[in-house]
Design an enzyme around this catalytic site. Structure first.
Site, mmCIF file in Angstrom:
data_model
loop_
_atom_site.group_PDB
_atom_site.id
_atom_site.type_symbol
_atom_site.label_atom_id
_atom_site.label_comp_id
_atom_site.label_asym_id
_atom_site.label_seq_id
_atom_site.Cartn_x
_atom_site.Cartn_y
_atom_site.Cartn_z
ATOM 1 N N ASP A 12 28.632 28.533 -17.313
ATOM 2 C CA ASP A 12 27.547 28.365 -16.488
ATOM 3 C C ASP A 12 26.382 29.725 -16.201
ATOM 4 O O ASP A 12 26.759 30.823 -16.403
ATOM 5 C CB ASP A 12 28.281 28.058 -15.359
ATOM 6 C CG ASP A 12 27.478 27.407 -14.226
ATOM 7 O OD1 ASP A 12 27.167 26.179 -14.547
ATOM 8 O OD2 ASP A 12 26.695 27.772 -13.207
ATOM 9 N N TYR A 44 19.129 29.248 -14.170
ATOM 10 C CA TYR A 44 18.340 28.982 -15.488
ATOM 11 C C TYR A 44 17.261 28.185 -15.450
ATOM 12 O O TYR A 44 16.184 28.114 -16.468
ATOM 13 C CB TYR A 44 19.675 28.329 -16.359
ATOM 14 C CG TYR A 44 20.391 29.501 -17.078
ATOM 15 C CD1 TYR A 44 20.803 30.820 -16.708
ATOM 16 C CD2 TYR A 44 20.903 29.178 -18.245
ATOM 17 C CE1 TYR A 44 21.324 31.662 -17.257
ATOM 18 C CE2 TYR A 44 21.874 30.061 -18.968
ATOM 19 C CZ TYR A 44 22.069 31.358 -18.338
ATOM 20 O OH TYR A 44 22.507 32.257 -19.211
ATOM 21 N N GLY A 45 17.241 27.060 -14.573
ATOM 22 C CA GLY A 45 16.342 26.160 -14.529
ATOM 23 C C GLY A 45 14.840 26.579 -14.272
ATOM 24 O O GLY A 45 13.888 25.859 -14.740
ATOM 25 N N CYS A 75 26.978 24.129 -17.120
ATOM 26 C CA CYS A 75 25.770 23.976 -16.587
ATOM 27 C C CYS A 75 24.768 23.048 -17.293
ATOM 28 O O CYS A 75 24.864 22.844 -18.289
ATOM 29 C CB CYS A 75 24.982 25.562 -17.052
ATOM 30 S SG CYS A 75 23.350 25.666 -16.576
ATOM 31 N N ASN A 76 24.075 22.272 -16.384
ATOM 32 C CA ASN A 76 23.423 21.053 -16.792
ATOM 33 C C ASN A 76 22.204 21.574 -17.590
ATOM 34 O O ASN A 76 21.588 20.961 -18.545
ATOM 35 C CB ASN A 76 22.962 20.324 -15.426
ATOM 36 C CG ASN A 76 23.907 19.561 -14.982
ATOM 37 O OD1 ASN A 76 24.174 18.431 -15.117
ATOM 38 N ND2 ASN A 76 24.939 20.159 -13.919
ATOM 39 N N THR A 77 21.418 22.544 -17.077
ATOM 40 C CA THR A 77 20.281 23.348 -17.981
ATOM 41 C C THR A 77 20.675 23.526 -19.224
ATOM 42 O O THR A 77 20.067 23.175 -20.305
ATOM 43 C CB THR A 77 19.825 24.246 -17.046
ATOM 44 O OG1 THR A 77 19.400 23.894 -15.815
ATOM 45 C CG2 THR A 77 18.627 24.859 -18.056
ATOM 46 N N CYS A 189 23.542 19.704 -11.229
ATOM 47 C CA CYS A 189 23.514 20.943 -11.337
ATOM 48 C C CYS A 189 24.848 21.391 -10.886
ATOM 49 O O CYS A 189 25.375 20.816 -9.563
ATOM 50 C CB CYS A 189 22.710 21.852 -10.453
ATOM 51 S SG CYS A 189 22.805 23.560 -10.539
ATOM 52 N N THR A 190 25.706 22.245 -11.538
ATOM 53 C CA THR A 190 26.869 22.536 -10.990
ATOM 54 C C THR A 190 27.310 23.271 -9.743
ATOM 55 O O THR A 190 28.375 23.200 -8.916
ATOM 56 C CB THR A 190 27.763 23.607 -12.046
ATOM 57 O OG1 THR A 190 26.897 24.658 -12.342
ATOM 58 C CG2 THR A 190 28.178 22.477 -13.209
#
Length: 273
Positions: A12, A44-45, A75-77, A189-190
């Protein structure tokens, strides 16, 4: 070490993936977990795609070197660029976006809200994946939150910081709840499941979807199918590595209820140009 005894990797951009660790520990308490949080570069986004890919590949290499038997891209990004990292690992990979879209499809609602980082929002990955699973049956409303992940990362246990978290949540969710009439909100997003109690306080009638729940379930199913569940009845733990503040990660792990934290150690960050 046999393949069954190898750890499960979870990566993440920061502490957000602790929400995934919690779910895996709940479903698979016997497994050893290896966590990498890139605190030096969170969130990160807010980075451009090229840098996100470079950072993601750095963490994928870390996991491959430690021979994890499965890898969860919490991590979704990073999930949005995970295909550009698959050449680096030889194990099964699960990502948050796929799991989140599967969870929405199973729920069967007509209007879904997604809150995420700006990068995930701009990629339109969630709307695309959700609509691919239920074409013509669901409307997806998405909002990118430029500050929410960072606020959550550094505000757990801080009353003043959590007030800012609530302000950011209202900015993102009020329009979708009041105007679009969303029936559920996907936490894209986590970091966001770590403040799910705040979201429920603000929107008690809104159903929340955490991709980590689906991802942990898919992981358990895959390990069973491949006969890779860790043998014996011994309870597993989690080893945490971070490019961020080791003391902060240890504190956050305790605050969010991670079990059997074996170590929290520093790891050098990737130097970005």
């Amino acid at each position: 070490m046999t393949e069954r005894e190898r750890p499960i990797g979870i990566l993440d951009s920061g502490i957000g993936g602790f929400s995934v660790v919690r779910q895996v520990q709940r479903l698979l308490p016997g497994e050893e977990l290896l966590y990498f949080g890139d605190g030096a570069h969170v969130p990160y986004g807010n980075h451009p795609a090229q840098k996100i890919v470079a950072l993601a590949r750095y963490m994928f290499r870390f996991m491959q070197q430690r021979r994890v038997k499965a890898l969860l891209v919490a991590c979704n990004t990073i999930s949005c660029v995970a295909e550009q990292c698959m050449d680096l690992v030889s194990c099964p990979v699960f990502n948050a976006v796929q799991a989140g879209a599967d969870a929405v499809a199973a729920l069967g609602v007509e209007r879904v809200g997604v809150i995420s980082t700006v990068f995930t929002h701009n990629c339109r990955t969630y709307p695309r994946e959700i609509l691919a699973r239920r074409p013509g049956e669901v409307r997806v409303y998405s909002c990118g939150c430029p500050h929410l992940a960072r606020l959550v990362e550094h505000s757990l246990g801080d009353g003043g910081g959590m007030a800012q978290v609530e302000e950011e949540l209202r900015r993102a969710l009020d329009p979708m709840v009041e105007r679009q009439g969303i029936q559920c909100c996907l936490l894209g997003c986590t970091h966001y499941p770590l403040v799910a109690d705040r979201i429920r306080k603000l929107y008690p009638a809104l159903e929340l979807l955490d991709p980590a729940v689906e991802m942990a379930a898919q992981l358990r199913q895959a390990l069973r199918r491949r006969d890779l569940l860790r043998p014996g009845e011994e309870i597993g733990g989690v080893s945490i590595y971070t490019t961020g503040d080791v003391k902060e990660y240890a504190l956050r792990a305790q605050q969010v209820g991670l079990k059997r934290v074996r170590r929290v150690e520093a790891y050098p960050p990737l130097e970005l140009d």
